[in-house]
Structure formats: C-alpha cells, structure tokens
Design a protein around this motif. Structure first.
Motif, PDB file in Angstrom:
ATOM      1  N   MET A  65       4.151   6.103   3.673  1.00 34.48           N
ATOM      2  CA  MET A  65       4.231   7.110   2.631  1.00 34.48           C
ATOM      3  C   MET A  65       3.288   6.737   1.491  1.00 34.48           C
ATOM      4  N   ALA A  66       2.721   7.770   0.834  1.00 33.94           N
ATOM      5  CA  ALA A  66       1.769   7.507  -0.251  1.00 33.94           C
ATOM      6  C   ALA A  66       1.923   8.543  -1.345  1.00 33.94           C
ATOM      7  N   ASN A  67       1.474   8.174  -2.539  1.00 36.24           N
ATOM      8  CA  ASN A  67       1.546   9.125  -3.639  1.00 36.24           C
ATOM      9  C   ASN A  67       0.597  10.303  -3.349  1.00 36.24           C
ATOM     10  N   PRO A  68       0.866  11.458  -3.934  1.00 38.07           N
ATOM     11  CA  PRO A  68       0.151  12.677  -3.529  1.00 38.07           C
ATOM     12  C   PRO A  68      -1.348  12.665  -3.822  1.00 38.07           C
ATOM     13  N   ALA A  69      -1.820  11.723  -4.615  1.00 40.61           N
ATOM     14  CA  ALA A  69      -3.260  11.647  -4.885  1.00 40.61           C
ATOM     15  C   ALA A  69      -4.025  11.124  -3.676  1.00 40.61           C
ATOM     16  N   ILE A  70      -3.329  10.467  -2.753  1.00 41.17           N
ATOM     17  CA  ILE A  70      -3.973   9.901  -1.552  1.00 41.17           C
ATOM     18  C   ILE A  70      -3.784  10.887  -0.407  1.00 41.17           C
ATOM     19  N   LYS A  71      -4.882  11.428   0.093  1.00 36.76           N
ATOM     20  CA  LYS A  71      -4.816  12.490   1.098  1.00 36.76           C
ATOM     21  C   LYS A  71      -5.018  11.988   2.524  1.00 36.76           C
ATOM     22  N   SER A  72      -5.577  10.785   2.676  1.00 35.65           N
ATOM     23  CA  SER A  72      -5.869  10.273   4.019  1.00 35.65           C
ATOM     24  C   SER A  72      -5.796   8.763   4.028  1.00 35.65           C
ATOM     25  N   ILE A  73      -5.746   8.186   5.235  1.00 40.12           N
ATOM     26  CA  ILE A  73      -5.724   6.733   5.380  1.00 40.12           C
ATOM     27  C   ILE A  73      -6.958   6.116   4.745  1.00 40.12           C
ATOM     28  N   ALA A  74      -8.117   6.759   4.912  1.00 39.68           N
ATOM     29  CA  ALA A  74      -9.362   6.215   4.365  1.00 39.68           C
ATOM     30  C   ALA A  74      -9.277   6.022   2.856  1.00 39.68           C
ATOM     31  N   GLU A  75      -8.494   6.876   2.194  1.00 44.54           N
ATOM     32  CA  GLU A  75      -8.373   6.786   0.744  1.00 44.54           C
ATOM     33  C   GLU A  75      -7.469   5.649   0.281  1.00 44.54           C
ATOM     34  N   LEU A  76      -6.915   4.895   1.242  1.00 44.19           N
ATOM     35  CA  LEU A  76      -6.137   3.713   0.875  1.00 44.19           C
ATOM     36  C   LEU A  76      -7.034   2.573   0.396  1.00 44.19           C
ATOM     37  N   LEU A 101       8.138   3.062   4.952  1.00 50.23           N
ATOM     38  CA  LEU A 101       9.554   3.288   4.680  1.00 50.23           C
ATOM     39  C   LEU A 101      10.211   4.014   5.845  1.00 50.23           C
ATOM     40  N   SER A 102      11.461   3.715   6.058  1.00 44.04           N
ATOM     41  CA  SER A 102      12.242   4.428   7.072  1.00 44.04           C
ATOM     42  C   SER A 102      13.255   5.325   6.372  1.00 44.04           C
ATOM     43  N   THR A 103      13.890   6.203   7.160  1.00 44.36           N
ATOM     44  CA  THR A 103      14.907   7.101   6.605  1.00 44.36           C
ATOM     45  C   THR A 103      16.118   6.269   6.165  1.00 44.36           C
ATOM     46  N   PRO A 104      16.666   6.489   4.968  1.00 43.68           N
ATOM     47  CA  PRO A 104      16.455   7.610   4.071  1.00 43.68           C
ATOM     48  C   PRO A 104      15.412   7.362   2.979  1.00 43.68           C
ATOM     49  N   ASP A 105      14.825   6.162   2.972  1.00 46.03           N
ATOM     50  CA  ASP A 105      13.954   5.813   1.844  1.00 46.03           C
ATOM     51  C   ASP A 105      12.668   6.641   1.834  1.00 46.03           C
ATOM     52  N   ASP A 106      12.183   7.038   3.025  1.00 46.11           N
ATOM     53  CA  ASP A 106      11.012   7.922   3.060  1.00 46.11           C
ATOM     54  C   ASP A 106      11.318   9.261   2.406  1.00 46.11           C
ATOM     55  N   MET A 107      12.551   9.751   2.595  1.00 49.69           N
ATOM     56  CA  MET A 107      12.948  11.015   1.979  1.00 49.69           C
ATOM     57  C   MET A 107      13.101  10.872   0.471  1.00 49.69           C
ATOM     58  N   ARG A 108      13.491   9.696   0.030  1.00 52.04           N
ATOM     59  CA  ARG A 108      13.664   9.476  -1.411  1.00 52.04           C
ATOM     60  C   ARG A 108      12.326   9.513  -2.137  1.00 52.04           C
ATOM     61  N   VAL A 109      11.280   8.966  -1.502  1.00 47.57           N
ATOM     62  CA  VAL A 109       9.974   9.040  -2.170  1.00 47.57           C
ATOM     63  C   VAL A 109       9.344  10.426  -2.009  1.00 47.57           C
ATOM     64  N   GLU A 110       9.745  11.159  -0.967  1.00 46.04           N
ATOM     65  CA  GLU A 110       9.312  12.558  -0.872  1.00 46.04           C
ATOM     66  C   GLU A 110       9.829  13.352  -2.061  1.00 46.04           C
ATOM     67  N   ASP A 111      11.013  12.977  -2.541  1.00 38.57           N
ATOM     68  CA  ASP A 111      11.597  13.675  -3.681  1.00 38.57           C
ATOM     69  C   ASP A 111      10.800  13.463  -4.969  1.00 38.57           C
ATOM     70  N   ILE A 112       9.950  12.422  -5.002  1.00 36.42           N
ATOM     71  CA  ILE A 112       9.092  12.226  -6.185  1.00 36.42           C
ATOM     72  C   ILE A 112       7.640  12.619  -5.879  1.00 36.42           C
ATOM     73  N   GLY A 113       7.455  13.332  -4.765  1.00 29.15           N
ATOM     74  CA  GLY A 113       6.141  13.881  -4.463  1.00 29.15           C
ATOM     75  C   GLY A 113       5.307  13.132  -3.449  1.00 29.15           C
ATOM     76  N   TRP A 114       5.788  11.980  -2.963  1.00 24.61           N
ATOM     77  CA  TRP A 114       5.006  11.226  -1.988  1.00 24.61           C
ATOM     78  C   TRP A 114       4.932  11.973  -0.657  1.00 24.61           C
ATOM     79  N   LYS A 115       3.851  11.730   0.095  1.00 26.25           N
ATOM     80  CA  LYS A 115       3.612  12.404   1.366  1.00 26.25           C
ATOM     81  C   LYS A 115       3.418  11.383   2.491  1.00 26.25           C
ATOM     82  N   GLU A 116       3.616  11.838   3.714  1.00 26.84           N
ATOM     83  CA  GLU A 116       3.398  10.976   4.881  1.00 26.84           C
ATOM     84  C   GLU A 116       1.906  10.871   5.200  1.00 26.84           C
ATOM     85  N   LEU A 117       1.445   9.630   5.362  1.00 25.09           N
ATOM     86  CA  LEU A 117       0.089   9.393   5.848  1.00 25.09           C
ATOM     87  C   LEU A 117       0.070   9.078   7.336  1.00 25.09           C
TER      88      LEU A 117
END
Length: 339
Positions: A117-128, A187-203
């Motif tokens: 999971m990554a903050n919404p400013a990161i759109k792709s793996i390359a941007e890591l 992160l695994s469930t439920p922690d991936d969902m918790r960061v989704e709630d603050i705008g993070w997205k799956e990479l």
C-alpha cells in the motif's frame, strides 16, 4: 447412619469416575506460552482454539502474548522464554541458518496475504524510487516480501533505490503511515483497509506474484520439541481444531476475532472472513518446503555459504503430518462442528 454412608459412597464414586476420565478436581493443566507478532487472522487459530476450550480439553493452559516484530520474537523463543511462536518464516529460517535452535512446525497460510500500500501521490512501483517503505523489523516477513518484490519483480535495489525503514510492529506501521513518516508499507487485512481509509492505494498484491511463501508460521526450538513431544501433539490437535472452527463456524469465529483483533467494524470482519480465512487459511497446516526454499534462495544472495542447504533442515512437520495421516483432520471436516 446408613444414609450418611450411602452419600459417602456416591461422592467417592463420582470422584473416582472424574479422576479416571481425566477431569479430576486435582488435575493441573500443562502451561504453554505462545507468542504472536500481529493481530491477524493467520495468527488467530490458537486464540480461537483457546476460546472454544480445545486446549483445556487437551490438558493445556495456553498463554498467548503479543510481541512486535518476528526478529525479536525469535530472540525470545531461543532464550527459552516461550515454547512456541507465530513468527515470520524468513526470520525463523534466517536465524536457523545462523545456528539458532529453531524449527518450523506448522504454517497456516502458504501464499503471502499482503498488499503493498502507498500514499496516493505514488501511482506506480517505479515511483517508489527514493521513497521510504516501512517494514516492521529487518528480517521480518514484511521486510522479506518488500525486498523480494523489489529485486525479483520490479527491478529496484532495496536500500539504494528504495530506503526501507523499520518501525517496530504492525501498529507502528499504521502510526507511521498516518503521520506521513513512511510512503508505503506491506499490509494485510484489516490493516490494508485502515490505510485505504486515509487515502492510500494498492500498488501490488503479493499473493498474485507466484511466490511460495508461508505466513502464520508456527515455530519452536528443537530443544523444546525434544522435551515436550507429547505437549506438541496435544497442542497441534487443538490448533487444527481452531483452524477447522474458523473455516466452518463463521459466527463463533467473528466474535472471537473481535476480541483477538480488537475491532468491531463489520465491514472489516466480513472482508477478513471471506478473503483471508476462507481463501487463505490451510486446512492442513503442514509447512511448505517450497516456501522455505524461497527464503533460502533469497538469503543465499547475501550469504553464499548457505547454498545447498535443504528446506527439510528447517522444518519439523511430524506433528501435523501425524494428524493428517491418521485421518484426524479429515474427520473434523466430515463431522461438522468441532465444538
């Protein structure tokens, strides 16, 4: 007088019967200390088994303790402070290659149930590149998965291209994400969902990358195993019952997970049950030799001396295999409820 004698005979008979049945008033349960690193479903079977009374029926009093970070848990286990530990497979294997007296005895999941999971400013793996990726501790499952993905799938070099930051445990990863101290984390469930709630997205979804890798790994020391074989057999009987009830009794499991994972969010509980338990939790928790080989392949890049080591050296699967070969596990699923 006759009535008094008759009462004494009845009481004596009851006491004798209870003692023969193994439920005597004076019976003492054998103490077992189990450590886990995360409040996750793959580390919940022992908790569920305890709440269902399965350990007590096996004559065991299981104390369940949480310590953040697999590397730290391995140290505690090797020191003899606990008998069993839910610990990252990579941490257990790496410690064993370095001479630690550690063996994997079971694994509840054989595919990594993590998403990067990554903050919404990161759109792709390359941007890591140049961004900070949080892990629990170096040598833990989260650390291994990120390094493996960067090297084997995404063409990036850990630490040089992508700084990895250890923060302690999963709760600390969440705090670091919310504080903006890290840019991404596995992160695994439920922690991936918790960061989704603050705008993070799956990479990336690690379960789809074709990686043989164990999570929910249960380990011990060979010294403890040698001294407590009967305890391990009884523990494993209750443990696989815990897995069975998790897969077959949704209502009981959800109530138990509320207490173990300390959450009441129905949305998250439903996702955990459908995505992790029904799809990921192994009915027969035999450790994966292919999963151990994955770790050895990764470690041999840093430590060429371990090339040629066999996965079987790091596993003691006999307690699960005995239950499998005896038909005990199949009988659980044919017979319905464990309770």
């Amino acid at each position: 007088m006759k009535r008094s004698c008759r009462h004494m005979m009845i009481l004596s008979t009851i006491f004798f019967a209870l003692t023969l049945g193994g439920v005597g008033w004076s019976q003492e349960l054998t103490k077992v200390r189990l450590v886990h690193v995360a409040f996750s479903s793959n580390q919940a079977p022992a908790w569920v088994a305890r709440e269902a009374g399965f350990f007590q029926k096996q004559g065991l009093d299981v104390e369940i303790i949480r310590i953040g970070g697999s590397s730290k848990v391995v140290q505690v286990m090797v020191a003899g402070e606990v008998g069993l530990a839910h610990v990252g497979a990579s941490a257990a294997v790496e410690a064993a290659t370095a001479g630690a007296d550690v063996a994997i005895v079971a694994a509840t999941v054989k595919r990594p149930q993590f998403r990067l999971m990554a903050n919404p400013a990161i759109k792709s793996i390359a941007e890591l590149k140049g961004r900070k990726v949080g892990v629990t501790r170096f040598g833990s499952s989260t650390d291994f998965l990120v390094r493996w993905g960067l090297v084997n799938k995404w063409g990036l070099t850990p630490d040089r291209d992508v700084p990895l930051i250890q923060v302690g445990g999963i709760p600390e990863l969440l705090m670091a994400a919310r504080a903006g101290a890290i840019d991404a984390a596995p992160l695994s469930t439920p922690d991936d969902m918790r960061v989704e709630d603050i705008g993070w997205k799956e990479l990336a979804d690690f379960s789809t990358l074709g990686l043989d890798y164990m999570t929910g790994t249960l380990a011990s020391t060979r010294k403890y195993i040698r001294s407590n074989e009967d305890v391990l057999r009884r523990f494993m009987k209750a443990f696989v019952q815990g897995i069975h009830i998790m897969r077959t009794d949704k209502e009981f499991t959800r109530k138990s997970l509320e207490r173990f994972m300390r959450l009441k969010d129905e949305r998250i509980l439903e996702a955990i049950y459908n995505q992790e338990i029904l799809k990921g939790l192994e009915k027969v928790p035999v450790p994966s030799l292919a999963g151990v080989q994955t770790i050895l392949d990764e470690l041999s890049g840093k430590r060429p001396a371990i090339k040629g080591r066999k996965p079987e050296e790091f596993v003691d699967a006999r307690f699960v295999k005995e239950l499998q070969e005896s038909g005990y596990i199949d009988a659980l699923y044919r017979g319905g409820s464990s309770r």
